[in-house]
Design a protein around this motif. Structure first.
Motif, PDB file in Angstrom:
ATOM      1  N   VAL A  42      -2.812   3.864   3.896  1.00 39.70           N
ATOM      2  CA  VAL A  42      -4.171   3.931   3.358  1.00 39.70           C
ATOM      3  C   VAL A  42      -4.817   2.553   3.245  1.00 39.70           C
ATOM      4  O   VAL A  42      -5.955   2.436   2.796  1.00 39.70           O
ATOM      5  CB  VAL A  42      -4.169   4.603   1.965  1.00 39.70           C
ATOM      6  N   GLN A  74       0.474   2.515   0.975  1.00 36.89           N
ATOM      7  CA  GLN A  74       0.661   3.911   1.346  1.00 36.89           C
ATOM      8  C   GLN A  74       0.299   4.800   0.168  1.00 36.89           C
ATOM      9  O   GLN A  74       0.295   4.364  -0.988  1.00 36.89           O
ATOM     10  CB  GLN A  74       2.114   4.164   1.776  1.00 36.89           C
ATOM     11  N   ASP A  75       0.010   6.062   0.473  1.00 36.37           N
ATOM     12  CA  ASP A  75      -0.252   7.011  -0.603  1.00 36.37           C
ATOM     13  C   ASP A  75       1.052   7.660  -1.036  1.00 36.37           C
ATOM     14  O   ASP A  75       2.137   7.255  -0.616  1.00 36.37           O
ATOM     15  CB  ASP A  75      -1.280   8.060  -0.146  1.00 36.37           C
ATOM     16  N   THR A  76       0.957   8.657  -1.903  1.00 32.99           N
ATOM     17  CA  THR A  76       2.164   9.306  -2.428  1.00 32.99           C
ATOM     18  C   THR A  76       2.945  10.045  -1.358  1.00 32.99           C
ATOM     19  O   THR A  76       4.145  10.285  -1.533  1.00 32.99           O
ATOM     20  CB  THR A  76       1.781  10.287  -3.547  1.00 32.99           C
ATOM     21  N   ASN A  88      -5.432   1.611  -2.450  1.00 33.97           N
ATOM     22  CA  ASN A  88      -4.772   1.579  -3.763  1.00 33.97           C
ATOM     23  C   ASN A  88      -5.246   0.401  -4.604  1.00 33.97           C
ATOM     24  O   ASN A  88      -5.461   0.537  -5.816  1.00 33.97           O
ATOM     25  CB  ASN A  88      -3.252   1.516  -3.577  1.00 33.97           C
ATOM     26  N   TYR A  89      -5.420  -0.745  -3.958  1.00 33.87           N
ATOM     27  CA  TYR A  89      -5.886  -1.922  -4.694  1.00 33.87           C
ATOM     28  C   TYR A  89      -7.332  -1.755  -5.149  1.00 33.87           C
ATOM     29  O   TYR A  89      -7.693  -2.170  -6.261  1.00 33.87           O
ATOM     30  CB  TYR A  89      -5.746  -3.175  -3.823  1.00 33.87           C
ATOM     31  N   THR A 140     -10.673   0.964 -11.613  1.00 27.64           N
ATOM     32  CA  THR A 140     -10.330   1.833 -12.734  1.00 27.64           C
ATOM     33  C   THR A 140     -10.481   1.033 -14.026  1.00 27.64           C
ATOM     34  O   THR A 140      -9.800   0.015 -14.216  1.00 27.64           O
ATOM     35  CB  THR A 140      -8.891   2.349 -12.604  1.00 27.64           C
ATOM     36  N   ARG A 199       4.940  -0.112   0.207  1.00 33.82           N
ATOM     37  CA  ARG A 199       4.543   1.122  -0.480  1.00 33.82           C
ATOM     38  C   ARG A 199       3.165   1.000  -1.117  1.00 33.82           C
ATOM     39  O   ARG A 199       2.481   2.010  -1.311  1.00 33.82           O
ATOM     40  CB  ARG A 199       5.571   1.465  -1.560  1.00 33.82           C
ATOM     41  N   SER A 200       2.749  -0.229  -1.453  1.00 35.76           N
ATOM     42  CA  SER A 200       1.430  -0.393  -2.058  1.00 35.76           C
ATOM     43  C   SER A 200       0.302  -0.088  -1.091  1.00 35.76           C
ATOM     44  O   SER A 200      -0.831   0.153  -1.515  1.00 35.76           O
ATOM     45  CB  SER A 200       1.280  -1.815  -2.601  1.00 35.76           C
ATOM     46  N   TRP A 255      -6.051  -0.875   1.926  1.00 33.88           N
ATOM     47  CA  TRP A 255      -6.347  -1.483   0.624  1.00 33.88           C
ATOM     48  C   TRP A 255      -6.881  -0.484  -0.397  1.00 33.88           C
ATOM     49  O   TRP A 255      -7.376  -0.891  -1.445  1.00 33.88           O
ATOM     50  CB  TRP A 255      -7.368  -2.604   0.800  1.00 33.88           C
ATOM     51  N   ARG A 303      -8.810   1.110  -5.808  1.00 30.05           N
ATOM     52  CA  ARG A 303      -8.797   2.071  -6.908  1.00 30.05           C
ATOM     53  C   ARG A 303      -8.297   1.437  -8.193  1.00 30.05           C
ATOM     54  O   ARG A 303      -8.798   1.720  -9.286  1.00 30.05           O
ATOM     55  CB  ARG A 303      -7.937   3.280  -6.543  1.00 30.05           C
ATOM     56  N   TYR A 304      -7.305   0.555  -8.085  1.00 31.07           N
ATOM     57  CA  TYR A 304      -6.789  -0.119  -9.270  1.00 31.07           C
ATOM     58  C   TYR A 304      -7.845  -1.030  -9.901  1.00 31.07           C
ATOM     59  O   TYR A 304      -8.052  -1.018 -11.115  1.00 31.07           O
ATOM     60  CB  TYR A 304      -5.553  -0.941  -8.905  1.00 31.07           C
TER      61      TYR A 304
END
Length: 202
Positions: free
Chosen positions: A65, A58-60, A69-70, A76, A55-56, A67, A72-73
């Motif tokens: 997607v 993938q998007d909502t 999500n990583y 941020t 799930r990490s 990497w 963006r994390y």
């Protein structure tokens, strides 16, 4: 032609004879138990992490997607600050619990103080206390209406440590990890060869 004892001993040192290990029934039982424990850890720890890791990436909506999500994390600022705060609290609580645990274990194993049995019980007693009891105890002592914060109901000057923040989290984690540190360090110190300490004193 006979070989001399010196040459045979040299050959034995360079090429030691192979010792064949005989596998007994106990060895098979130990291997079976180890395999069962490994499967249990895989089923209870590793396998539940697989869907979360998937799930990490993938998007909502469930689309792949990579990497993103990583990235963006890590880019941020607020999330990066939370990561550094978590790491600093973990390091501080680890150092505090290990240092205090070493001093306590050293006093139990390397000193001639009286009442070691009582102190040993007191050092390991928090292992049998629910973790919530540590937090309740800290709140009663250092909370907004705690004994130390109010100066024992106004009898003494108030002493506020700012419990609801990094200080409180660090103290709570240190209190939780202190008994484990005492048990591990006391065992290590008691199993250490005391002759090394005797030689260092000469």
């Amino acid at each position: 032609m006979t070989t001399s004892p010196a040459s045979s001993s040299l050959r034995d040192r360079l090429f030691p004879p192979q010792v064949r290990h005989v596998i007994t029934r106990e060895d098979w039982i130990m291997r079976l138990m180890l395999a069962i424990a490994t499967l249990f850890l895989l089923a209870g720890v590793v396998l539940p992490l697989v869907p979360m890791i998937q799930r990490s990436f993938q998007d909502t909506e469930g689309n792949w997607v990579g990497w993103a999500n990583y990235v963006r994390y890590l880019t941020t600022p607020s999330l990066l600050v939370s990561f550094t705060n978590t790491l600093s609290v973990a390091i501080a609580s680890t150092l505090l619990s290990v240092i205090l645990g070493f001093l306590y274990a050293y006093a139990l194993t390397r000193t001639a103080m009286r009442g070691k049995g009582i102190f040993r019980i007191l050092g390991t007693l928090p292992l049998f206390i629910p973790p919530l009891a540590h937090a309740i105890g800290l709140i009663y002592l250092f909370g907004n209406k705690g004994l130390f914060t109010t100066g024992f109901f106004g009898l003494l000057p108030p002493f506020d440590i700012g419990l609801y923040g990094p200080v409180g989290i660090t103290l709570g984690e240190a209190l939780y990890c202190f008994p484990q540190a005492v048990v591990i360090l006391a065992t290590a110190l008691s199993l250490t060869d005391a002759r090394l300490y005797d030689f260092s004193l000469d």
